[in-house]
Every structure is written in structure tokens, then in C-alpha cells.
Write a protein that holds these residues in place. Structure first.
Motif, short mmCIF file in Angstrom:
data_model
loop_
_atom_site.label_atom_id
_atom_site.label_comp_id
_atom_site.label_asym_id
_atom_site.label_seq_id
_atom_site.Cartn_x
_atom_site.Cartn_y
_atom_site.Cartn_z
N MET A 1 95.96 12.32 68.04
CA MET A 1 94.80 11.30 68.20
C MET A 1 94.86 10.58 69.58
O MET A 1 96.01 10.38 70.29
CB MET A 1 95.49 9.79 67.29
N LYS A 2 93.65 10.35 70.25
CA LYS A 2 93.39 9.97 71.40
C LYS A 2 93.65 8.60 71.57
O LYS A 2 93.57 7.43 70.76
CB LYS A 2 91.72 9.84 71.64
N THR A 3 94.57 8.38 72.63
CA THR A 3 95.19 6.90 73.07
C THR A 3 94.02 5.99 73.35
O THR A 3 93.33 6.39 74.21
CB THR A 3 96.29 7.11 74.25
N ARG A 4 94.29 4.74 72.69
CA ARG A 4 92.93 3.75 73.19
C ARG A 4 93.68 2.74 74.03
O ARG A 4 94.47 2.05 73.76
CB ARG A 4 92.65 3.32 71.81
N GLY A 5 92.92 2.55 75.12
CA GLY A 5 93.17 1.51 76.10
C GLY A 5 91.97 0.43 75.98
O GLY A 5 91.34 0.50 74.89
N LEU A 6 91.65 -0.14 77.04
CA LEU A 6 90.31 -1.03 77.31
C LEU A 6 89.93 -0.79 78.62
O LEU A 6 90.40 -1.33 79.53
CB LEU A 6 90.71 -2.50 76.85
N ILE A 7 88.62 0.15 78.54
CA ILE A 7 88.51 0.39 80.20
C ILE A 7 87.03 -0.55 80.33
O ILE A 7 86.73 -0.81 81.42
CB ILE A 7 87.96 1.90 80.11
N ASP A 8 86.34 -0.92 79.20
CA ASP A 8 84.73 -1.34 79.37
C ASP A 8 84.87 -2.06 78.12
O ASP A 8 85.23 -1.69 77.00
CB ASP A 8 83.79 -0.29 79.12
N ILE A 9 84.28 -3.28 78.07
CA ILE A 9 84.21 -4.23 77.16
C ILE A 9 83.22 -3.67 75.99
O ILE A 9 83.77 -4.03 74.68
CB ILE A 9 83.59 -5.75 77.58
N ALA A 10 82.52 -2.78 76.29
CA ALA A 10 81.63 -2.12 75.35
C ALA A 10 82.32 -1.39 74.21
O ALA A 10 81.98 -0.97 73.20
CB ALA A 10 80.61 -1.29 75.79
N GLU A 11 83.60 -1.01 74.59
CA GLU A 11 84.51 -0.29 73.79
C GLU A 11 84.95 -1.06 72.40
O GLU A 11 85.62 -0.67 71.53
CB GLU A 11 85.74 0.44 74.31
N LEU A 12 84.78 -2.45 72.67
CA LEU A 12 85.22 -3.32 71.48
C LEU A 12 83.99 -3.51 70.66
O LEU A 12 83.02 -4.02 71.00
CB LEU A 12 85.90 -4.41 72.25
N THR A 13 84.25 -3.59 69.27
CA THR A 13 83.22 -3.93 68.60
C THR A 13 83.19 -5.56 68.50
O THR A 13 84.19 -6.13 68.78
CB THR A 13 83.39 -3.50 66.89
N THR A 14 82.29 -6.17 67.86
CA THR A 14 82.20 -7.64 68.14
C THR A 14 83.21 -7.97 67.03
O THR A 14 83.85 -9.00 67.28
CB THR A 14 80.80 -8.10 67.31
N GLN A 15 83.49 -7.38 66.05
CA GLN A 15 84.44 -7.65 65.07
C GLN A 15 85.86 -7.83 65.40
O GLN A 15 86.66 -8.33 65.52
CB GLN A 15 84.58 -6.91 63.68
N GLU A 16 86.27 -6.79 66.49
CA GLU A 16 87.43 -6.38 67.26
C GLU A 16 87.57 -7.72 68.23
O GLU A 16 88.59 -8.06 68.42
CB GLU A 16 87.56 -5.44 67.86
N ILE A 17 86.50 -7.98 68.98
CA ILE A 17 86.63 -9.32 69.80
C ILE A 17 86.88 -10.54 69.14
O ILE A 17 87.74 -11.23 69.53
CB ILE A 17 85.15 -9.34 70.58
N ASP A 18 86.02 -10.60 67.88
CA ASP A 18 86.57 -11.97 67.16
C ASP A 18 87.91 -11.89 66.61
O ASP A 18 88.45 -12.89 66.55
CB ASP A 18 85.44 -12.13 65.90
N GLU A 19 88.20 -10.79 66.28
CA GLU A 19 89.77 -10.71 65.82
C GLU A 19 90.62 -10.97 67.09
O GLU A 19 91.68 -11.85 66.75
CB GLU A 19 90.20 -9.29 65.26
N LEU A 20 90.46 -10.63 68.17
CA LEU A 20 91.36 -10.61 69.35
C LEU A 20 91.35 -12.41 69.41
O LEU A 20 92.28 -12.93 69.99
CB LEU A 20 90.74 -10.02 70.59
N MET A 21 90.07 -12.99 69.42
CA MET A 21 90.19 -14.39 69.65
C MET A 21 90.85 -15.21 68.54
O MET A 21 91.44 -16.43 69.09
CB MET A 21 88.65 -14.95 70.00
#
Lengths: 307, 142
Positions: A1-21
Motif C-alpha cells: 500500500m502506498k504510504t500516505r503523507g501530506l504534501i498538498d492540502i488538496a489531498e485531504l477530503t473536506t470530511q478528513e479536514i473536518d475530522e482533523l479539526m
């Protein structure tokens, strides 16, 4: 499985951003619950250029999660000074650490690092390109200060042409319903055409552009200040003419709403008068603090996803 | 001007006028042993002028770059003197090593071993952006 980091904010869905908050809010309320979540884990902060807030924020975030921190804050003190590639440095560090936060003056360097290792890499700023954790910090601050991130009038003031934080914020905020933008800048530093065309016009988002901060102050819910830099102007006379009109003072803040909030990615130079700091609407130092909490949430998410 | 027909090979037609030599170079046609003809400024009903390349052998070609240069280019595969197949090259999802990123702030500008990779980000407008820094590829500066 590809390792997931965070390079660009566009990689996060709105739901993921809301969950992070949501997680970040829980960390604020219940820090003890998270104090050992990353026990035995190491964050490597690879900072190829100077940073105060971002590096210390990442390091504090990991320490508050019970983890440890290794890394460098100056490329000259690492093998980079011997000409080592980003890829080789990342692969070496991945032998010791569980997650990397990288700042690099060259655009795309954190992506190169992520492509080379199987631990998550977080982009902590790559030149004038991306700085996704600043955008998360901005969103989280708006959420905490006003209770929501939708149906807001966001004023962005200063250097809107070169300011990467503004571009990312506009892109991220444009996902939420009812958001309207007011861009306040000199003509020389207007928001770039590609942001207007590919983000705002493409999504049918309402915005206005103006050169006067005073005219629009009463309608703003958020005022996102950035620095107007002397070196961005073609001539000194223009800079001197425009410089003061984008300095936020108590006087300029008078017509603003009582619950309006002033944000700034910092560092500031003179664009916000120090006298404004004591105004309850000045949220920029709370914004710095929020940065740590949202980074804690992000580190937790990426480590658990890639466990 | 008369260029002889080919028995087995490839005809790349409707190349934008003046760009055949660029393709000749990118497709490494100079390394072939077979006959290769470049016709510049041929009359085109649709465009006024066009370039054509004729290759006198059925070789494997990397057609990716053709779609990037102009999706209206046509490729004709000739077998035993007849056209066996005709197609427009499609826009490739990625272009690797053919286009250089011109952004001096891009990581590719200082790490020489990194492949230059461009990704298709807008199919409708044939826009490619550098995988690393998102700078738009300039088609006239291959």
C-alpha cells in the motif's frame, strides 16, 4: 500500500479536514488523553531553511503526544552540505524515524522525499508552493474563533500575488458553502489569474477585489493579513505610496464587526500595529497555538493510517 | 515534389507546420537505419500548412509526445503498401523525461537525476503540470 503523507492540502477530503479539526478540538479539551499516543515514535524535522513557528510547532506537537524528535534546522549542519540528494537524506532518516516533517526552499522536495520512503512525509513548506499545515491551522483557527467555517466573508489583505498561504486558504475555504472573498491589495499584488479562474470562477464563488481596506472592513468576518514586501514593487515610490494603507491599526479596526477576527500567518513586520495585539479580535497568536493542536491531530492520523 | 510511397512503415501526418524537426529529434528518428522523409509546409486543406514525417519501417514509437504537441496529429500505419490503421494519439496521463520543467525554484532544477515528469491536469485544454512544482508545461519549449 502506498504510504500516505501530506504534501498538498488538496489531498485531504473536506470530511478528513473536518475530522482533523474535531480531533484537534478534543486535544485542546483533553490533552491528557493524548499525552502518550505516540510513545516510542519519532518525528524527524528536516528543515532546510529557517523557521521558528513551524518547526517548533511540529516538535511541540510530537512531544505533547509523548513521542520524540530528531532532525536538523539548518541544511549546513547535515549531509546536505556535502551534496546529498533529498531522496537519499529521506531514505536515511526513514531508517530512524516514523514520520518526517520537511521544509525545503525548492518546490516539490517533500514530494520527492515521500516518493522515496515508506513512512509519511508532511510538507512543512516548499518554497512558495505549498504549506498545507498552515492552511489547516488557518481553518482550525476560524473554526475555533467563530464556531464554523462556512457562510463567512473572508477578507485577504496585502500581498495576494506571492502569498502562498492566501492561495491555499482560498482553495481550501472554497470547499465550504456560502463563503465569499474580499481581496484587498494594490494592483501590483492582486490575487493571481489562475486562482480566480481555476478556483473561484470554476466553482462560481463570489468575490470582489479592492484596493481599500477601509471600505470593506465593516463587512468582514475574517481579515487575513499578509505582509506587503518592498521587494515585490517595481519602484520605491509605489511601495511608499501603498505601504501604509495596508497596515492594520486600532483606528482602521474601529468599523469592524465585534466578532470579526484578524489572522496572520506570521512573522509580521509592520503590517499589524502592536497596539492591535490586545484587541480581542486579534487572533494571530491564538492561531500559532492552534497550529500545534492541528499538527498533533495530523501526526496521529498519518501514523495510525500507515501503522 | 514527389516522395515515394512506403510499403511497410509509418506516416505521421498533420503535424503543425514547422514542428517536424522537433518530433524527429524527440522520436530519435536520426538513429534509424531505414528511410525517413520530412516534408515541411505541405498543403493542408484544414490548416493551410502542415508537416509530415514518413518512416520506411514498422518500428515501435513512443506516441506520447505526439498527443502532447497536438492531438490533431494523425498516425497512419502502413502494411504491404496499404493503410492498415489510422489514429490520433491520445493525451498521455504523464510525460516522463521529454519536457523539462523551466521553474528555477523546482526541485528538478538542482537534483539532476530526478526525472522530469508532467501530469495531465486539464484534458479539455491539454494542460500538463510538473509533478513536483505544478508549473504549467510550455509546449513551444520542449
Amino acid at each position: 500500500m502506498k504510504t500516505r503523507g501530506l504534501i498538498d492540502i488538496a489531498e485531504l477530503t473536506t470530511q478528513e479536514i473536518d475530522e482533523l479539526m474535531l480531533v484537534a478540538s478534543d486535544i485542546v479539551e483533553n490533552p491528557e488523553r493524548y499525552a502518550e499516543k505516540c510513545k516510542g515514535k519519532k518525528l524527524a524535522t528536516l528543515f532546510y531553511e529557517a523557521s521558528t513557528r513551524t518547526r517548533l510547532s511540529f516538535e511541540s506537537a510530537m512531544l505533547d503526544l509523548g513521542g520524540n524528535v530528531i532532525g536538523f534546522s539548518d541544511a549546513q549542519s547535515s549531509s546536505v552540505s556535502k551534496g546529498e540528494s533529498v531522496s537519499d537524506t529521506a531514505r536515511t532518516v526513514a531508517c530512524f524515524a516514523d514520520i518526517i516533517a520537511m521544509r525545503h526552499p525548492k518546490e516539490g522536495a517533500p514530494l520527492v522525499a515521500q516518493m522515496s520512503v515508506n513512512i509519511p512525509v508532511i510538507n512543512a513548506g516548499d518554497g512558495g508552493h505549498n504549506h498545507p499545515t498552515q492552511t489547516l491551522t488557518d481553518l482550525f483557527t476560524i473554526k475555533r474563533e467563530l464556531g464554523h467555517v462556512d457562510h463567512l466573508v473572508i477578507g485577504c489583505c496585502g500581498d495576494l500575488k506571492f502569498g502562498r498561504t492566501v492561495h491555499s486558504l482560498v482553495t481550501a475555504m472554497s470547499r465550504y458553502p456560502g463563503v465569499r472573498f474580499v481581496f484587498i491589495s494594490p494592483d501590483e499584488l492582486r490575487i493571481p489569474e489562475h486562482i480566480r479562474a481555476e478556483v473561484l470562477d470554476a466553482k462560481g464563488i463570489s468575490y470582489v477585489e479592492t484596493t481599500s481596506l477601509d471600505d470593506v472592513m465593516p463587512e468582514l468576518d475574517i481579515l487575513y493579513m499578509t505582509r506587503v514586501q518592498r521587494e515585490r514593487f517595481f519602484n520605491e515610490a509605489d511601495y511608499l505610496r501603498l505601504r501604509d494603507s495596508y497596515i492594520l491599526t486600532q483606528e482602521k479596526l474601529k468599523p469592524a464587526k465585534e466578532d470579526m477576527r484578524v489572522l496572520h500567518p506570521l512573522p509580521r513586520v509592520n503590517e499589524i500595529s502592536i497596539a492591535v495585539d490586545s484587541d480581542p479580535r486579534a487572533a494571530y497568536f491564538r492561531q500559532v497555538k492552534n497550529g500545534k493542536f492541528i499538527r498533533m491531530a495530523l501526526i496521529l492520523k498519518l501514523l495510525s493510517e500507515n501503522a | 515534389m514527389i516522395i515515394g510511397s512506403i510499403h511497410d512503415g509509418i506516416v505521421i501526418d498533420h503535424i503543425p507546420a514547422g514542428r517536424a524537426m522537433e518530433l524527429y529529434s524527440y522520436l530519435k528518428l536520426g538513429e534509424l537505419d531505414c528511410e525517413v522523409a520530412i516534408i515541411k509546409n505541405a498543403v493542408s486543406g484544414k490548416r493551410g500548412k502542415k508537416d509530415i514525417i514518413k518512416i520506411g519501417a514498422p518500428i515501435d514509437l513512443n506516441y506520447d509526445i505526439l498527443g502532447f504537441i497536438d492531438p490533431h496529429i494523425t498516425v497512419n500505419i502502413i502494411r504491404e503498401g496499404k493503410r492498415d490503421r489510422k489514429f490520433h494519439p491520445t493525451l498521455p496521463e504523464t510525460i516522463i523525461g521529454l519536457v523539462k520543467c523551466k521553474n528555477p525554484r523546482c526541485i528538478t532544477s538542482c537534483e539532476q537525476e530526478l526525472p522530469h515528469v508532467f501530469c495531465l491536469t486539464d484534458r479539455e485544454n491539454s494542460i500538463y503540470r510538473c509533478r513536483y512544482c505544478e508549473t504549467k508545461a510550455e509546449k513551444h519549449t520542449l
